[in-house]
Design a protein around this motif. Structure first.
Motif, mmCIF file in Angstrom:
data_model
loop_
_atom_site.group_PDB
_atom_site.id
_atom_site.type_symbol
_atom_site.label_atom_id
_atom_site.label_comp_id
_atom_site.label_asym_id
_atom_site.label_seq_id
_atom_site.Cartn_x
_atom_site.Cartn_y
_atom_site.Cartn_z
ATOM 1 N N LYS A 94 -3.905 -8.964 9.077
ATOM 2 C CA LYS A 94 -4.009 -10.402 8.849
ATOM 3 C C LYS A 94 -3.257 -10.851 7.596
ATOM 4 O O LYS A 94 -3.394 -12.000 7.169
ATOM 5 C CB LYS A 94 -5.494 -10.805 8.730
ATOM 6 N N GLY A 95 -2.476 -9.947 7.012
ATOM 7 C CA GLY A 95 -1.625 -10.330 5.891
ATOM 8 C C GLY A 95 -2.187 -10.087 4.516
ATOM 9 O O GLY A 95 -1.568 -10.480 3.515
ATOM 10 N N PHE A 96 -3.334 -9.429 4.405
ATOM 11 C CA PHE A 96 -3.892 -9.109 3.097
ATOM 12 C C PHE A 96 -3.262 -7.817 2.574
ATOM 13 O O PHE A 96 -2.975 -6.905 3.349
ATOM 14 C CB PHE A 96 -5.414 -8.956 3.180
ATOM 15 N N PHE A 97 -3.062 -7.755 1.260
ATOM 16 C CA PHE A 97 -2.480 -6.561 0.662
ATOM 17 C C PHE A 97 -3.432 -5.984 -0.377
ATOM 18 O O PHE A 97 -4.228 -6.702 -0.991
ATOM 19 C CB PHE A 97 -1.113 -6.852 0.042
ATOM 20 N N SER A 98 -3.341 -4.686 -0.573
ATOM 21 C CA SER A 98 -4.279 -3.981 -1.442
ATOM 22 C C SER A 98 -4.031 -4.299 -2.908
ATOM 23 O O SER A 98 -2.889 -4.490 -3.343
ATOM 24 C CB SER A 98 -4.162 -2.473 -1.222
#
Length: 757
Positions: A94-98
């Motif tokens: 969904k486009g989230f990055f760590s």
């Protein structure tokens, strides 16, 4: 050492003894995040959607896509934590990055940037640092961080505030070195909680068409609540969800965009323990108990009503819940809402949308809310009238095509005004309203609303000076407000959906004001309406509002001159037994402007502070320099302390338009309300002073109105700026005060709106 050089040091090169001590996320890390990070990183308005209130939020990481975007032309995908994706990889899709991965994890680099450029103790933050709620958050990816650090050297974390202690920083670095493991423990329920949970789930999932319809209505009215069992474990709260799995199995939540959309499969109502840190702004509580369950059974099943089939789902069903649930006795629906009216008003006044001046500028900064007694609500008592009114109560927002906005708005405005004409004619034939027409069943009957620019709060009781406006809500108004602003509102929706919601709320407010006018003498009504809708407001009255009834008499014996004040005085006298918050400070009688129940030290302090309230800014110039929600922390000689909220009530010529609020300010008429306790989720500033200094503090504020430079001296002497070395101790003491005085309502306060005075 440069940030680039620091980031290049392998975390595994840290001392062996440090790494050997395993860090627990639950015991060691989340408390640090709760103390220093959750105050900004929670709810939908968390910068970069980085929610640090739970391990799930930490693992999810950040996103460049903001939730709040009042200009988007297409609705965006929902990103509700725990609901819209399960597990880290699902969030990556969904486009989230760590913010945790690698030796140069973003979390570590942001924290180090904050340590490299600490604020000067108790000084104002640099002017170039944008602290506004609408600032442009950068949300850099790991490969973009070096450029970010060069451009925004003072934008490390915690943002624009005193940072981590050395011990906190070392703990976080050790945790990252160990691979940032997250261990979260599920709530352990007591035997009583398990028993009540099973009873409520059995009730909500009972077979039968009647039962299914009632449970659906209850779900749509409680889905937002932080439910708790009276007598249960402190800090244990639950959320009512629809699950694919029945009681006794792990919950598998069904994530529809709205709670009244088709779940698409067989489902069960379940009580899901709230996970993560309790945040005050989203913490809207509702009690459950055996007594409450008996009350619900009594309300909804006392009469022998029937339903052939449970209605389906769809846009029309969402637009008009009065039709969808018309089989359920209407008196049961209204009384259920009245029993806990504060909860329902909080859902659409306080949150959990978290921000939105475009939404809140539809209401005034201070008003009282009353409710029509069910026995005098024609929608309940007159079936013929109800049948005519119900089709006119549909609400907009289900269709969001940009090009259709003018037509959609006109259609729903015209329906609403047709309903107002119908209502006006029906009530003109009804008995004249008197004091018995006001519901007074419990202390939820009298509520006060405060607005602070882009947020608002609700409290039981009548607080503050007699306000410019009052709301009187009947069942159709109460239910429409709830559905329009809570059930049907989509924070991820596009500009058309949000505009329709805002425009219709304007009609709702107008309806509540007009209802109140019926209580006043007919000859006084136009002058009050003209006062509420000055200047451009008259244009809005002509364009969008139904004309008022200025002829039908009221049953209250009130004078034409000063009718509002006479009504308020009568209300305060007649309903004193259920007024949860008598207010001698703002409504001073006989010169004793303090609470009699407190000791002499606080009585003297309150007497002095009362000089600041209920005075227009034209006579107390410092009001113009104060933010909307100032907190005062008064230290007593014996070591105790008291907290007061000092709220600025901005005055407007009218609140009838979506844009241009600043053009309608009447700053010379602004005033202050002072009340014990924390009356906001968003402190704007905090002053700390000893009780013996209160008189000096008040004198200094009175002088500061004539000498702006003197206000800076007030802040220097008593203010707790973001950079104060003990900022966190003072800030979190506000939450501690709530825990001590209203433990069920306690949660972490938000500092996104803490100002740079």
């Amino acid at each position: 050492m440069s940030l680039r050089a620091l980031a290049a040091i392998p975390l595994l090169s840290l001392p062996i003894m440090t790494l050997a001590q395993e860090i627990s996320y639950g015991w060691d890390i989340q408390p640090i995040l709760t103390e220093k990070c959750v105050v900004c990183h929670a709810c939908y308005d968390a910068p970069c959607q980085l929610n640090l209130g739970s391990g799930e939020g930490v693992r999810r990481g950040a996103s460049k896509l903001p939730v709040y975007n009042g200009s988007r032309t297409r609705a965006q995908d929902t990103t509700r934590l725990y609901f819209d994706a399960q597990g880290e990889q699902a969030w990556r899709r969904k486009g989230f990055f760590s913010v945790l991965d690698g030796q140069a994890a973003l979390l570590a680099r942001m924290l180090e940037l904050g340590r490299t450029n600490p604020p000067q103790p108790n000084a104002r933050m640099p002017e170039e640092l944008d602290l506004s709620i609408n600032r442009d958050n950068q949300c850099p990816l790991p490969e973009e961080f070096d450029a970010y650090a060069r451009k925004f050297a003072h934008a490390g974390m915690p943002f624009a505030v005193s940072g981590l202690s050395d011990a906190e920083y070392r703990t976080l670095r050790r945790w990252l070195a160990q691979g940032a493991p997250v261990d979260e423990q599920a709530l352990l329920l007591s035997a009583m909680e398990r028993r009540q949970l099973a009873e409520w789930e059995a009730f909500l999932n009972a077979p039968g068409a009647r039962e299914s319809l009632v449970s659906r209505w209850l779900y749509e009215h409680l889905f937002l609540a932080h439910l708790y069992f009276e007598g249960g474990e402190p800090g244990h709260f639950f959320q009512l969800v629809r699950s694919r799995t029945p009681s006794g199995q792990p919950i598998d939540p069904i994530a529809t965009r709205r709670p009244n959309e088709d779940p698409g499969t067989e489902f069960y109502y379940r009580l899901w323990p709230i996970q993560g840190v309790i945040v005050h702004k989203t913490h809207i509580t509702y009690p459950l108990s055996a007594k409450k369950l008996a009350r619900v059974r009594e309300l909804f099943y006392a009469t022998d009503w029937t339903v052939d089939a449970v209605p389906g789902y769809g846009a029309q069903r969402r637009a008009n819940p009065f039709e969808t649930f018309q089989a359920i006795p209407v008196g049961a629906r209204y009384q259920f809402m009245l029993d806990n009216a504060e909860y329902f008003v909080r859902t659409f006044i306080r949150g959990p949308v978290c921000r939105g001046q475009i939404a809140t500028d539809v209401i005034r900064d201070h008003f009282w809310t009353l409710f029509q007694d069910p026995s005098h609500d024609l929608y309940l008592s007159d079936a013929e009238y109800r049948a005519k009114a119900t089709p006119l109560l549909a609400m907009p927002g289900q269709f969001d095509e940009i090009g259709d906005l003018p037509g959609l708005w006109t259609s729903y405005r015209d329906k609403r005004n047709a309903y107002e004409r119908l209502r006006q004619a029906a009530y003109a034939r009804a008995p004249r309203p008197d004091w018995s027409h006001l519901w007074s069943g419990n202390d939820n009957a009298l509520l006060t609303v405060f607005r602070q620019h882009d947020s608002a709060s609700v409290r039981k009781g009548l607080i503050g000076a007699i306000p410019q406006t009052l709301w009187l809500m009947d069942y159709p108004l109460f239910e429409r407000t709830y559905y329009q602003l809570v059930v049907n509102f989509d924070v991820f929706g596009n500009v058309s959906h949000q505009a329709q919601t805002r425009l219709y709320f304007d009609l709702i407010r107008n309806g509540a004001e007009v209802n109140f006018l019926r209580l006043l003498p007919a000859a006084s009504r136009r002058s009050y309406l003209d006062d509420w809708y000055q200047n451009s407001g008259k244009l809005k009255m002509w364009l969008d509002y139904q004309a008022i009834d200025a002829d039908t008499p009221s049953g209250l014996e009130l004078p034409v001159e000063g009718a509002r004040e006479a009504f308020a005085e009568g209300l305060l006298a007649r309903l004193a037994p259920i007024n949860a918050r008598p207010d001698p400070i703002n409504r001073c009688r006989n010169g004793a402007c303090y609470r009699k129940a407190v000791g002499p030290e606080l009585q003297a302090a309150e007497q002095a502070l009362s000089r600041l309230v209920s005075r227009p800014a034209a006579g107390l110039g410092v009001i113009r320099q104060l933010p909307e929600a100032t907190l005062l922390r008064i230290e007593l000689a014996d070591g105790r302390r008291e907290i007061y909220s000092l709220l600025r009530n901005r005055m407007h010529s009218n609140v009838a338009f979506m844009l241009g609020e600043a053009l309608r300010y009447q700053t010379g008429l602004d005033s202050l309300t002072l009340h014990p306790g924390v009356l906001t989720s968003y402190p704007n500033f905090l002053f700390n002073l000893r009780a013996a200094e209160v008189e000096q503090f008040v004198q200094a504020l009175e002088q500061a109105g004539r000498d702006p430079a003197a206000f800076e001296q007030v802040v220097q002497r008593w203010g707790i700026r973001r950079s104060h070395p003990e900022f966190w101790r003072y800030f979190h003491d506000l939450s501690a005060h709530i825990r001590e005085t209203e433990p069920v309502e306690a949660g972490v306060l938000d500092m996104n709106r803490y100002q740079n005075l």
